[in-house]
Design an enzyme around this catalytic site. Sequence first.
Site, PDB file in Angstrom:
ATOM      1  N   ASP A  55       0.842  -1.206   0.000  1.00 35.34           N
ATOM      2  CA  ASP A  55       0.000   0.000   0.000  1.00 35.34           C
ATOM      3  C   ASP A  55       0.879   1.260   0.000  1.00 35.34           C
ATOM      4  O   ASP A  55       0.374   2.377  -0.134  1.00 35.34           O
ATOM      5  CB  ASP A  55      -1.017  -0.006   1.157  1.00 35.34           C
ATOM      6  CG  ASP A  55      -0.368  -0.063   2.524  1.00 35.34           C
ATOM      7  OD1 ASP A  55       0.867  -0.216   2.600  1.00 35.34           O
ATOM      8  OD2 ASP A  55      -1.100   0.058   3.528  1.00 35.34           O
ATOM      9  N   SER A  56       2.198   1.070   0.094  1.00 33.38           N
ATOM     10  CA  SER A  56       3.128   2.190  -0.126  1.00 33.38           C
ATOM     11  C   SER A  56       2.908   2.792  -1.512  1.00 33.38           C
ATOM     12  O   SER A  56       3.349   3.915  -1.780  1.00 33.38           O
ATOM     13  CB  SER A  56       4.578   1.717   0.030  1.00 33.38           C
ATOM     14  OG  SER A  56       4.801   0.561  -0.752  1.00 33.38           O
ATOM     15  N   ASP A  75      -1.094  -6.103  -0.390  1.00 34.16           N
ATOM     16  CA  ASP A  75      -1.468  -5.491   0.891  1.00 34.16           C
ATOM     17  C   ASP A  75      -2.970  -5.262   0.990  1.00 34.16           C
ATOM     18  O   ASP A  75      -3.599  -4.798   0.036  1.00 34.16           O
ATOM     19  CB  ASP A  75      -0.796  -4.111   1.005  1.00 34.16           C
ATOM     20  CG  ASP A  75       0.374  -4.125   1.955  1.00 34.16           C
ATOM     21  OD1 ASP A  75       0.483  -5.047   2.786  1.00 34.16           O
ATOM     22  OD2 ASP A  75       1.188  -3.187   1.873  1.00 34.16           O
ATOM     23  N   LYS A 135      -1.313  -9.401   2.671  1.00 31.12           N
ATOM     24  CA  LYS A 135      -0.576  -8.955   3.865  1.00 31.12           C
ATOM     25  C   LYS A 135      -1.471  -7.986   4.628  1.00 31.12           C
ATOM     26  O   LYS A 135      -2.152  -7.158   4.012  1.00 31.12           O
ATOM     27  CB  LYS A 135       0.741  -8.276   3.485  1.00 31.12           C
ATOM     28  CG  LYS A 135       1.485  -7.710   4.715  1.00 31.12           C
ATOM     29  CD  LYS A 135       2.926  -7.355   4.425  1.00 31.12           C
ATOM     30  CE  LYS A 135       3.135  -6.019   3.767  1.00 31.12           C
ATOM     31  NZ  LYS A 135       2.630  -4.874   4.546  1.00 31.12           N
ATOM     32  N   GLU A 183      -1.592  -5.609   8.531  1.00 29.22           N
ATOM     33  CA  GLU A 183      -0.793  -5.081   9.635  1.00 29.22           C
ATOM     34  C   GLU A 183      -1.442  -5.406  10.979  1.00 29.22           C
ATOM     35  O   GLU A 183      -2.679  -5.357  11.101  1.00 29.22           O
ATOM     36  CB  GLU A 183      -0.645  -3.558   9.488  1.00 29.22           C
ATOM     37  CG  GLU A 183       0.098  -3.172   8.225  1.00 29.22           C
ATOM     38  CD  GLU A 183       0.333  -1.668   8.102  1.00 29.22           C
ATOM     39  OE1 GLU A 183      -0.013  -0.917   9.036  1.00 29.22           O
ATOM     40  OE2 GLU A 183       0.875  -1.265   7.056  1.00 29.22           O
ATOM     41  N   GLU A 225       9.032  -4.454  10.669  1.00 22.53           N
ATOM     42  CA  GLU A 225       9.426  -3.139  10.128  1.00 22.53           C
ATOM     43  C   GLU A 225       9.960  -2.219  11.224  1.00 22.53           C
ATOM     44  O   GLU A 225       9.322  -2.018  12.262  1.00 22.53           O
ATOM     45  CB  GLU A 225       8.229  -2.462   9.429  1.00 22.53           C
ATOM     46  CG  GLU A 225       8.611  -1.074   8.901  1.00 22.53           C
ATOM     47  CD  GLU A 225       7.698  -0.509   7.830  1.00 22.53           C
ATOM     48  OE1 GLU A 225       6.782  -1.214   7.369  1.00 22.53           O
ATOM     49  OE2 GLU A 225       7.927   0.658   7.456  1.00 22.53           O
TER      50      GLU A 225
HETATM   51  O1  KIV Z   1       3.547  -1.120   1.680  1.00 24.92           O
HETATM   52  C1  KIV Z   1       4.704  -1.572   1.648  1.00 24.92           C
HETATM   53  O2  KIV Z   1       5.445  -1.314   0.710  1.00 24.92           O
HETATM   54  C2  KIV Z   1       5.131  -2.401   2.771  1.00 24.92           C
HETATM   55  C3  KIV Z   1       6.535  -2.813   2.948  1.00 24.92           C
HETATM   56  C4  KIV Z   1       6.809  -3.852   3.928  1.00 24.92           C
HETATM   57  C5  KIV Z   1       7.638  -2.307   2.238  1.00 24.92           C
HETATM   58  O3  KIV Z   1       4.326  -2.784   3.558  1.00 24.92           O
END
Ligand code: KIV
Length: 278
Positions: free
Chosen positions: A49-50, A88, A118, A120, A186
Amino acid sequence: MSVAVETKALTLPDIVARKGKDRIVCLTAYTTPVAQLVDRHCDVVLVGDSVGMVLHGLPSTLSVTLDMMIMHGKAVRRGLERAMMVVDMPFGSYEGSREQAFRNAARLMAETGCAAVKLEGGETMAETIRFLTARGIPVMAHVGLTPQSVNVFGGYKVQGRGGDADRIFRDAIAVAEAGAFAVVLEKVTEPLARRITEEVTIPTIGIGASAACDGQILVVDDILGKFTGFRPKFVKRYAELGSEAETAIAAYAADVREGRFPAAEHVFDDTHKAGDIA
Ligand code: KIV
């Protein structure tokens, strides 16, 4: 550059089997051409999500939507043959309930073709991780600095100093026990990342963590030096594409202003030539 990588598509069991053995190479990608570049060299490609900050100019990851992740996920999928793709789950798409998480994770998998999602969070997300994995959705967890909680942390601060270390350790154990197949650590202190890696049964993927982690991940635009400003300590730059691109753009602008572009070789005469389609 020559690379010695096998060409078969990597599966989740291949990645999990690397624990404590061969290091897992991960990078982000958001587009087809970049996915094609990283595919031969990486084991896991994360559509992070970056993307919101890297490609869309957003101030944080908080306003990234499920539709954005699906669009970029589809683009990356088209560029991959070997690496395992993880997408993400954006902020607000999984925290409400286990059912909400399942619905949105299933959409991500069905529409992008990713192998896993993924999300969080540690102990608080363990139940959700258990629910998803029991229903066929592999989960990569993410603990330590979790950027979607930036407002709780009050900034992108190093995690795990002092009393926080035990909480983050418990988070990593909880997501592993809940069935996550890997966990991103992280911006946690090096000793803590090392301790977690030694104790958890699943691969740890470090970003600003420790060389002892089972794998490493970085944002691809960061290692390519696409940004000229902020440089996080944990990023190693392998190129300076940002300044190179700016030099090229400035040269083009000067050529146009001074009439040097287009030159004779860039324009077409009025005779037909076979195969002249460019
Ligand atoms: O969103 C992202 O790029 C991440 C990383 C672990 C680099 O979650």
